[in-house]
Design a protein around this motif. Structure first.
Motif, PDB file in Angstrom:
ATOM      1  N   ASP A  76       0.858  -1.183   0.000  1.00 51.40           N
ATOM      2  CA  ASP A  76       0.000   0.000   0.000  1.00 51.40           C
ATOM      3  C   ASP A  76       0.895   1.234   0.000  1.00 51.40           C
ATOM      4  O   ASP A  76       1.661   1.451   0.947  1.00 51.40           O
ATOM      5  N   VAL A  77       0.821   2.027  -1.052  1.00 55.93           N
ATOM      6  CA  VAL A  77       1.672   3.213  -1.147  1.00 55.93           C
ATOM      7  C   VAL A  77       1.351   4.222  -0.052  1.00 55.93           C
ATOM      8  O   VAL A  77       2.163   5.098   0.264  1.00 55.93           O
ATOM      9  N   ASN A  78       0.184   4.092   0.565  1.00 61.59           N
ATOM     10  CA  ASN A  78      -0.228   5.012   1.629  1.00 61.59           C
ATOM     11  C   ASN A  78       0.093   4.489   3.022  1.00 61.59           C
ATOM     12  O   ASN A  78      -0.311   5.085   4.020  1.00 61.59           O
ATOM     13  N   SER A  79       0.812   3.365   3.102  1.00 67.41           N
ATOM     14  CA  SER A  79       1.095   2.756   4.405  1.00 67.41           C
ATOM     15  C   SER A  79       2.586   2.578   4.634  1.00 67.41           C
ATOM     16  O   SER A  79       3.209   1.688   4.044  1.00 67.41           O
ATOM     17  N   TYR A  80       3.141   3.405   5.503  1.00 62.86           N
ATOM     18  CA  TYR A  80       4.541   3.236   5.893  1.00 62.86           C
ATOM     19  C   TYR A  80       4.729   1.934   6.660  1.00 62.86           C
ATOM     20  O   TYR A  80       5.804   1.346   6.655  1.00 62.86           O
ATOM     21  N   ALA A  81       3.667   1.465   7.306  1.00 71.03           N
ATOM     22  CA  ALA A  81       3.756   0.280   8.158  1.00 71.03           C
ATOM     23  C   ALA A  81       4.183  -0.956   7.378  1.00 71.03           C
ATOM     24  O   ALA A  81       4.965  -1.767   7.892  1.00 71.03           O
ATOM     25  N   ASN A  82       3.689  -1.143   6.148  1.00 69.17           N
ATOM     26  CA  ASN A  82       4.109  -2.316   5.384  1.00 69.17           C
ATOM     27  C   ASN A  82       4.928  -1.930   4.155  1.00 69.17           C
ATOM     28  O   ASN A  82       5.336  -2.784   3.378  1.00 69.17           O
ATOM     29  N   ASN A  83       5.187  -0.634   3.991  1.00 66.15           N
ATOM     30  CA  ASN A  83       5.917  -0.180   2.819  1.00 66.15           C
ATOM     31  C   ASN A  83       6.762   1.054   3.157  1.00 66.15           C
ATOM     32  O   ASN A  83       6.435   2.172   2.737  1.00 66.15           O
ATOM     33  N   PRO A  84       7.869   0.868   3.878  1.00 63.23           N
ATOM     34  CA  PRO A  84       8.747   2.004   4.188  1.00 63.23           C
ATOM     35  C   PRO A  84       9.753   2.296   3.073  1.00 63.23           C
ATOM     36  O   PRO A  84      10.736   2.993   3.290  1.00 63.23           O
ATOM     37  N   PHE A  85       9.482   1.762   1.867  1.00 62.49           N
ATOM     38  CA  PHE A  85      10.415   1.879   0.754  1.00 62.49           C
ATOM     39  C   PHE A  85      10.028   2.991  -0.225  1.00 62.49           C
ATOM     40  O   PHE A  85      10.874   3.736  -0.709  1.00 62.49           O
ATOM     41  N   PHE A  86       8.727   3.094  -0.509  1.00 59.83           N
ATOM     42  CA  PHE A  86       8.216   4.057  -1.492  1.00 59.83           C
ATOM     43  C   PHE A  86       6.775   4.335  -1.076  1.00 59.83           C
ATOM     44  O   PHE A  86       5.872   3.566  -1.388  1.00 59.83           O
ATOM     45  N   PHE A  87       6.557   5.419  -0.360  1.00 55.49           N
ATOM     46  CA  PHE A  87       5.286   5.610   0.344  1.00 55.49           C
ATOM     47  C   PHE A  87       4.908   7.090   0.399  1.00 55.49           C
ATOM     48  O   PHE A  87       5.728   7.972   0.154  1.00 55.49           O
ATOM     49  N   ARG A  88       3.649   7.330   0.751  1.00 57.01           N
ATOM     50  CA  ARG A  88       3.183   8.702   0.959  1.00 57.01           C
ATOM     51  C   ARG A  88       3.217   9.021   2.455  1.00 57.01           C
ATOM     52  O   ARG A  88       2.833   8.204   3.295  1.00 57.01           O
ATOM     53  N   ASP A  89       3.679  10.242   2.769  1.00 63.71           N
ATOM     54  CA  ASP A  89       3.654  10.664   4.166  1.00 63.71           C
ATOM     55  C   ASP A  89       2.276  11.249   4.492  1.00 63.71           C
ATOM     56  O   ASP A  89       1.346  11.215   3.671  1.00 63.71           O
ATOM     57  N   LYS A  90       2.123  11.785   5.681  1.00 66.52           N
ATOM     58  CA  LYS A  90       0.821  12.281   6.130  1.00 66.52           C
ATOM     59  C   LYS A  90       0.335  13.480   5.314  1.00 66.52           C
ATOM     60  O   LYS A  90      -0.856  13.782   5.301  1.00 66.52           O
ATOM     61  N   LEU A  91       1.263  14.137   4.618  1.00 72.39           N
ATOM     62  CA  LEU A  91       0.888  15.277   3.775  1.00 72.39           C
ATOM     63  C   LEU A  91       0.603  14.858   2.331  1.00 72.39           C
ATOM     64  O   LEU A  91       0.263  15.689   1.499  1.00 72.39           O
TER      65      LEU A  91
END
Length: 266
Positions: A185-200
């Motif tokens: 999930d590109v919106n989830s740092y929890a399972n994807n800290p590689f290429f993700f969206r931050d809270k902004l």
């Protein structure tokens, strides 16, 4: 009456095998099948866990571009032969030799990782070629928004790579990856800290040299509008890709598994 038998055999992951089955009487024709031993979903989950442990707490930065380095000849050929369409080709044997995507899907590798001490600046040097194309990360994500984790590997033990796959929804490649890889999930740092969206809502990726994030984009790409923005970059090492790819370092305890091989029929 049909019967099934479990036959314990040892297979080397990444190798191909030919299996012949012959009945006890001559009325049953000999059956032949070809297989390649590949990583199971459990193995992929294990690699993902190891990669996340490496990435958690790792320095990251905004990611504005995905970039690809190749030779001058490579880009000249694209504009001369295919009218500026960068065509996908078979994923080679780089990384884990038992990866289920090796030689099974087609794509174009892009790098995401950012230069240390900068915000969003691509790595200044490349091992893959002296000419670079930079494409907005959001644009590539728009064309192929489905994201999968495929591999975590190193070649000499110091620099590790995370391989992600980008697919177009409902495509043949998307169907293949959905059944064999781990969806991210590109919106989830929890399972994807590689290429993700931050809270902004900004895309982010790793920053530094020890963990490099590469993305296999699996659609043909029109690069005519980027022709004037191609740039030269310094190279390191060979300065070009190795034909056929380089397999992972088999002695690294960080990214090697005790595998449970499954079969991929072809």
């Amino acid at each position: 009456m049909e019967q099934s038998y479990d036959i314990p055999l040892q297979f080397q992951p990444g190798n191909s095998y030919k299996v012949e089955v012959e009945g006890f009487d001559f009325s049953m024709p000999k059956q032949t099948a070809n297989f390649r031993a590949v990583l199971t979903r459990g193995d992929i989950l294990d690699l993902h866990s190891r990669a996340m442990n490496h990435a958690y707490g790792h320095d990251n930065s905004k990611c504005f571009y995905l970039y690809r380095n190749k030779s001058v000849e490579y880009f000249n050929d694209i504009f001369r032969r295919t009218g500026g369409i960068m065509e996908v080709y078979d994923k080679d044997n780089s990384g884990d030799p038992a990866s289920p995507i090796n030689l099974w899907i087609k794509g174009l590798f892009f790098m995401a990782t950012v230069e240390p001490g900068t915000i969003g600046v691509p790595l200044r040097k490349s091992a893959f070629g002296s000419v670079r194309i930079c494409i907005e990360a959001e644009e590539l994500l728009r064309q192929a928004p489905n994201l999968y984790f495929a591999d975590y590997y190193c070649m000499r033990g110091k620099i590790h790579y995370v391989t992600l796959v980008m697919t177009k929804p409902w495509s043949k490649t998307d169907h293949y990856c959905h059944s064999r890889l781990l969806a991210l999930d590109v919106n989830s740092y929890a399972n994807n800290p590689f290429f993700f969206r931050d809270k902004l809502g900004d895309l982010r990726t790793t920053r530094g040299y020890d963990l490099l994030v590469e993305l296999l984009f699996t659609e043909d790409l029109d690069i005519n509008e980027y022709r004037r923005s191609l740039m030269y970059t310094p190279t390191i090492g060979r300065g070009s890709s190795t034909p056929g790819g380089i397999p992972k370092n088999p002695f690294c305890r960080q990214c090697n598994l005790n595998r449970n091989s499954q079969f991929e029929q072809f």
